[in-house]
Design an enzyme around this catalytic site. Structure first.
Site, PDB file in Angstrom:
ATOM      1  CG  ASP A  42     -10.097  21.131-145.499  1.00  9.71           C
ATOM      2  OD1 ASP A  42     -10.513  22.065-146.203  1.00  9.71           O
ATOM      3  OD2 ASP A  42      -9.407  21.304-144.470  1.00  9.71           O
ATOM      4  CE1 TYR A  47      -4.549  22.154-141.117  1.00  8.12           C
ATOM      5  CE2 TYR A  47      -5.557  20.773-142.795  1.00  8.12           C
ATOM      6  CZ  TYR A  47      -5.655  21.792-141.875  1.00  8.12           C
ATOM      7  OH  TYR A  47      -6.851  22.443-141.711  1.00  8.12           O
ATOM      8  CE  LYS A  76      -8.244  24.770-144.665  1.00  8.11           C
ATOM      9  NZ  LYS A  76      -7.775  23.359-144.719  1.00  8.11           N
ATOM     10  CG  HIS A 107      -4.826  27.917-142.580  1.00  7.30           C
ATOM     11  ND1 HIS A 107      -4.084  26.779-142.758  1.00  7.30           N
ATOM     12  CD2 HIS A 107      -5.692  27.629-141.578  1.00  7.30           C
ATOM     13  CE1 HIS A 107      -4.477  25.846-141.907  1.00  7.30           C
ATOM     14  NE2 HIS A 107      -5.442  26.354-141.173  1.00  7.30           N
TER      15      HIS A 107
END
Length: 309
Positions: A42, A47, A76, A107
């Protein structure tokens, strides 16, 4: 074990979340997790480590550790790219060195001021509050997400951090139904009504904070970890498992997917070893009694606004 999404594709019930993974450690973590048996990863543009994940996946494929068709890769769309869905998706694909995504998610249901594709900014106004873009509807963004499926860039599309109302709206206006809703849920924040609503309408639920964030969220948000609860500790002793394994197994038995994060090899292995036991019905009810409606991940700390209010 895997769960079948409404798109017809299978998704492993245990995955590895890469949020807050340090770039220099990602390669070893991804390769080691694949060796353990992980096939579900994921990711998210926010990130800031898609490139490192992509390099690790490329090496794993080149070394024959796994085949692409056996992997399930999620990433996302960030808030600031709601008006630039195709470009954002292609940017993530390039960084991950993939031809397609298994799952692409919103997200947050919060379009914000756009800067540069992939920059994942959270621009604030002069008042210190997140600059939310009120000119882009979630339906417009969803139409663009559906287009990604038609283009062959994405196999399944879904939502994240949606409540019952927003999920209902998406189900109403969508041509391609959301395959999944990724939300925070754990023994201290069970969200029984939302989970059941999604499942009733064919929307899989993934727990993005299945262990309540543990130490990391305690340090970042000042939250309380369910892993310290005496109920979980008692059940861990009863089943000869860790409190984390009990929490993960509980999530699986309520037909949700879990994506715990860890940077330690022994924890990666422990989190994956939750398919060899079953929690009794009585003990499932005991865990249900733990619910404190306690959200541990609160972006208001950074955005100056409680988007869950």
């Amino acid at each position: 074990m895997a769960i079948t999404l409404n798109s017809g594709f299978s998704m492993p019930v245990i995955g590895l979340g890469v949020w807050r993974m340090e770039s220099q450690h990602i390669k070893d973590l991804i390769l080691n997790s694949i060796k353990i048996g992980y096939r579900h990863f994921d990711c998210a543009a926010k990130y800031k480590n898609e490139e490192e994940v992509g390099m690790a996946l490329k090496e794993a494929l080149a070394r024959g550790l796994v085949k692409r068709e056996d992997l399930f890769i999620t990433t996302k769309l960030w808030n600031s790219d709601h008006g630039h869905v195709i470009e954002a998706c292609k940017d993530s694909l390039k960084k991950l060195q993939l031809d397609y995504l298994d799952l692409y998610l919103f997200h947050f249901p919060v379009p914000t001021r756009h800067t540069v594709v992939g920059a994942t900014d959270s621009v604030k106004g002069e008042d210190g509050v997140l600059d939310i873009d009120t000119t882009i509807s979630l339906e417009t963004t969803w139409r663009a997400m559906e287009g990604l499926v038609s283009m062959g860039l994405v196999r399944s599309i879904g939502i994240s951090n949606y409540d019952c109302f927003l999920t209902r709206d998406c189900l109403a206006y969508s041509k391609i139904k959301p395959a999944l809703n990724q939300i925070e849920t754990h023994p201290y924040f069970q969200r029984y009504s939302l989970v059941k609503f999604c499942q009733k309408h064919g929307v899989c639920v993934t727990a993005h904070t299945p262990l309540g964030g543990a130490t990391a969220n305690t340090e970042l948000f000042g939250s309380v970890s369910c892993l310290d609860d005496q109920v979980l500790k008692g059940l861990a002793e009863k089943y000869n498992k860790s409190a984390a394994q009990i929490a993960l197994r509980w999530g699986i038995q309520r037909n949700t997917v879990a994506i715990p994060k860890s940077s330690r090899f022994e924890r990666l292995k422990e989190n994956f070893e939750v398919l060899d036991f079953v929690i009794s019905k009585e003990d499932m009810e005991l865990i249900r009694s733990m619910d404190k409606k306690h959200r541990t991940n609160q972006p208001a700390k950074f955005w100056g606004i409680d988007v869950y209010a």
